[in-house]
Design a protein around this motif. Structure first.
Motif, PDB file in Angstrom:
ATOM      1  N   TYR A  34       0.826  -1.321  -0.097  1.00  0.00           N
ATOM      2  CA  TYR A  34       0.166   0.078   0.130  1.00  0.00           C
ATOM      3  C   TYR A  34       0.923   1.156   0.065  1.00  0.00           C
ATOM      4  N   ARG A  35       1.791   1.296   1.054  1.00  0.00           N
ATOM      5  CA  ARG A  35       2.959   2.369   1.010  1.00  0.00           C
ATOM      6  C   ARG A  35       3.606   2.468  -0.671  1.00  0.00           C
ATOM      7  N   LYS A  36       4.149   1.536  -0.907  1.00  0.00           N
ATOM      8  CA  LYS A  36       4.736   1.513  -2.481  1.00  0.00           C
ATOM      9  C   LYS A  36       4.012   2.178  -3.478  1.00  0.00           C
ATOM     10  N   THR A  37       2.789   1.496  -3.280  1.00  0.00           N
ATOM     11  CA  THR A  37       1.668   2.073  -4.423  1.00  0.00           C
ATOM     12  C   THR A  37       1.475   3.379  -4.183  1.00  0.00           C
ATOM     13  N   LEU A  38       1.184   3.927  -3.032  1.00  0.00           N
ATOM     14  CA  LEU A  38       1.018   5.340  -2.868  1.00  0.00           C
ATOM     15  C   LEU A  38       2.144   6.450  -3.172  1.00  0.00           C
ATOM     16  N   ILE A  39       3.246   5.853  -2.860  1.00  0.00           N
ATOM     17  CA  ILE A  39       4.589   6.619  -3.255  1.00  0.00           C
ATOM     18  C   ILE A  39       4.515   6.725  -4.552  1.00  0.00           C
ATOM     19  N   MET A  93       5.248   9.282   4.002  1.00  0.00           N
ATOM     20  CA  MET A  93       5.260   7.827   3.818  1.00  0.00           C
ATOM     21  C   MET A  93       6.687   7.415   3.932  1.00  0.00           C
ATOM     22  N   GLY A  94       7.525   8.355   4.339  1.00  0.00           N
ATOM     23  CA  GLY A  94       8.895   8.057   4.754  1.00  0.00           C
ATOM     24  C   GLY A  94       9.815   8.094   3.595  1.00  0.00           C
ATOM     25  N   VAL A  95       9.348   8.750   2.318  1.00  0.00           N
ATOM     26  CA  VAL A  95      10.698   8.598   1.404  1.00  0.00           C
ATOM     27  C   VAL A  95      10.970  10.348   1.325  1.00  0.00           C
ATOM     28  N   SER A  96      12.117  10.698   0.809  1.00  0.00           N
ATOM     29  CA  SER A  96      12.782  11.961   0.797  1.00  0.00           C
ATOM     30  C   SER A  96      12.511  12.564  -0.516  1.00  0.00           C
ATOM     31  N   ARG A  97      12.212  13.806  -0.441  1.00  0.00           N
ATOM     32  CA  ARG A  97      11.942  14.564  -1.655  1.00  0.00           C
ATOM     33  C   ARG A  97      13.324  14.806  -2.498  1.00  0.00           C
ATOM     34  N   ASP A  98      14.295  14.621  -2.043  1.00  0.00           N
ATOM     35  CA  ASP A  98      15.332  14.464  -2.827  1.00  0.00           C
ATOM     36  C   ASP A  98      15.568  13.275  -3.755  1.00  0.00           C
ATOM     37  N   GLN A  99      15.265  12.368  -3.145  1.00  0.00           N
ATOM     38  CA  GLN A  99      15.227  10.802  -3.754  1.00  0.00           C
ATOM     39  C   GLN A  99      14.080  10.778  -4.824  1.00  0.00           C
ATOM     40  N   LEU A 100      12.897  11.446  -4.468  1.00  0.00           N
ATOM     41  CA  LEU A 100      11.887  11.336  -5.584  1.00  0.00           C
ATOM     42  C   LEU A 100      12.401  12.287  -6.792  1.00  0.00           C
ATOM     43  N   LEU A 117       3.975  20.914  -4.790  1.00  0.00           N
ATOM     44  CA  LEU A 117       4.632  20.987  -3.343  1.00  0.00           C
ATOM     45  C   LEU A 117       3.888  20.160  -2.134  1.00  0.00           C
ATOM     46  N   TYR A 118       2.372  20.448  -2.412  1.00  0.00           N
ATOM     47  CA  TYR A 118       1.540  19.615  -1.651  1.00  0.00           C
ATOM     48  C   TYR A 118       1.819  18.193  -1.507  1.00  0.00           C
ATOM     49  N   LEU A 119       1.765  17.716  -3.031  1.00  0.00           N
ATOM     50  CA  LEU A 119       1.973  16.145  -3.358  1.00  0.00           C
ATOM     51  C   LEU A 119       3.484  15.822  -2.853  1.00  0.00           C
ATOM     52  N   TYR A 120       4.506  16.257  -3.075  1.00  0.00           N
ATOM     53  CA  TYR A 120       5.641  15.866  -2.693  1.00  0.00           C
ATOM     54  C   TYR A 120       5.549  16.078  -0.954  1.00  0.00           C
ATOM     55  N   ALA A 121       5.057  16.942  -0.471  1.00  0.00           N
ATOM     56  CA  ALA A 121       4.959  16.888   1.092  1.00  0.00           C
ATOM     57  C   ALA A 121       4.049  15.463   1.370  1.00  0.00           C
ATOM     58  N   ALA A 122       3.069  15.281   0.688  1.00  0.00           N
ATOM     59  CA  ALA A 122       2.016  14.077   1.328  1.00  0.00           C
ATOM     60  C   ALA A 122       3.151  12.869   0.744  1.00  0.00           C
TER      61      ALA A 122
END
Ligand code: BYC
Length: 315
Positions: free
Chosen positions: A30-35, A89-96, A80-85
């Motif tokens: 679930y976490r993976k799908t949402l990320i 889930m425990g993933v960093s913005r830099d990684q995304l 911005l809102y979506l990266y924050a959301a």
């Protein structure tokens, strides 16, 4: 509690329409799908600034320029809102961002088409934002709380985007023959890619069944695509423009507009990185990120300075 109990308690919450929050237990998948979905969505918002950003300096009047500028800024805010959301889930913005910049992450196929004329600002607002709203209205009720709340605000802003696009086209079709032709040409180029935005047909959609069971998605790709066609055909008729689909016909029995086959080869070609603008979009995004490094550094230095001052004042 064992894994099975945790999973059934989780599904029970979903079935009872209780939102899942960041600190709640959730299955890894679930976490993976949402990320995946939220970050693709965030990337789409920021890459989506490029085709329209390109026209800000060429807007035909101050009023049009102000509206377009506001719209493009809104898209940045949505990112911005979506990266924050996604970060909840425990993933960093830099990684995304790294995944976007290295071409590993997907973003909406639609932004790999070029915006060739001013009428395209109308078509993007009307069709692209229109398709986005159709999908995002259901996402306001998605099961993950932070995503759902971000979507409520985004949807309010998207309605303005859609109207500003429609109004551009309405003005053009009431203008000279040349302006009306420009509007028609724009509809011809954006119609099919807009239908592709909803993703592959339900039969080909890999994630839909599980995402519907988890209520991440509340309506299927095909159902939303049909709703978009049904809402948009009368709007095209009001504009006096022709939808570029010889198979388009009203079905009295079903109460829906039937439409012709979608060119899925074109869709997958674009998704795989070979559309008209894929390379240009990625290059522009990477350049914007690199050229903006000093802004991030300055903001960070300021935050650190403020933090240090607070530490001195409050022992
Ligand atoms: N483009 O199993 P499926 C905006 C991928 S921007 C590229 O059906 P799912 C705006 C899909 O990712 C609005 N790829 O997937 C901004 C999957 O690949 P992976 C953007 C696509 O997730 C500026 C594979 O195909 N909106 O508003 O269940 C200016 C199989 O698909 C596309 C969102 O992002 C595509 N069109 O359903 C103006 C909404 N379609 O990940 C406007 C949030 C599918 O397995 N996202 N793929 O490698 C969603 O609702 C869902 O993710 C989708 C796809 C309906 C898009």
């Amino acid at each position: 509690m064992n894994q099975q109990d945790l999973e059934s308690r989780f599904q029970d919450k979903i079935d009872r329409e209780v939102k899942i929050e960041a600190k709640d237990w959730m299955p890894d998948a679930y976490r993976k799908t949402l990320i995946r979905q939220i970050s693709q969505h965030a990337h789409s918002e920021v890459v989506g600034m490029l085709p329209e950003g390109n026209w800000i300096t060429r807007a035909p009047s101050l009023r049009r320029k102000a509206a377009l500028l506001a719209k493009v800024q809104d898209e940045g805010g949505h990112g911005l809102y979506l990266y924050a959301a996604a970060e909840t889930m425990g993933v960093s913005r830099d990684q995304l961002l790294d995944e976007l910049h290295t071409g590993k992450a997907k973003y909406s196929s639609i932004f790999n088409y070029p915006a060739l004329s001013w009428a395209d600002m109308g078509a993007i607002g009307w069709l692209v934002d229109g398709a986005a709203i159709m999908n995002q209205v259901m996402l306001q009720r998605t099961s993950y709380g932070p995503y759902s709340r971000a979507m409520i605000r985004i949807c309010k802003e998207e309605s303005f985007h859609q109207r500003q696009g429609y109004e551009i086209l309405l003005t053009l079709v009431r203008g000279s023959a040349e302006q009306k032709a420009m509007a028609q040409d724009s509809l011809n180029r954006w119609w099919w890619p807009s239908l592709m935005m909803f993703g592959p047909s339900d039969a080909e959609s890999t994630h839909s069944a599980q995402s519907m069971a988890w209520k991440i998605k509340r309506k299927s790709n095909d159902v939303l695509r049909q709703a978009f066609v049904d809402a948009t055909v009368p709007q095209a008729q009001y504009l006096g423009l022709t939808i570029p689909d010889p198979d388009l016909k009203w079905n009295e029995e079903t109460g829906h507009w039937e439409f012709g086959p979608i060119d899925w080869d074109e869709f997958w070609n674009v998704v795989k990185g070979n559309g008209i603008c894929n390379r240009q979009r990625l290059r522009d995004r990477v350049n914007a990120h690199e050229e903006g490094a000093w802004v991030r550094d300055a903001a960070l230095a300021y935050a650190e300075k403020k933090q240090a001052r607070k530490a001195v004042v409050t022992p």
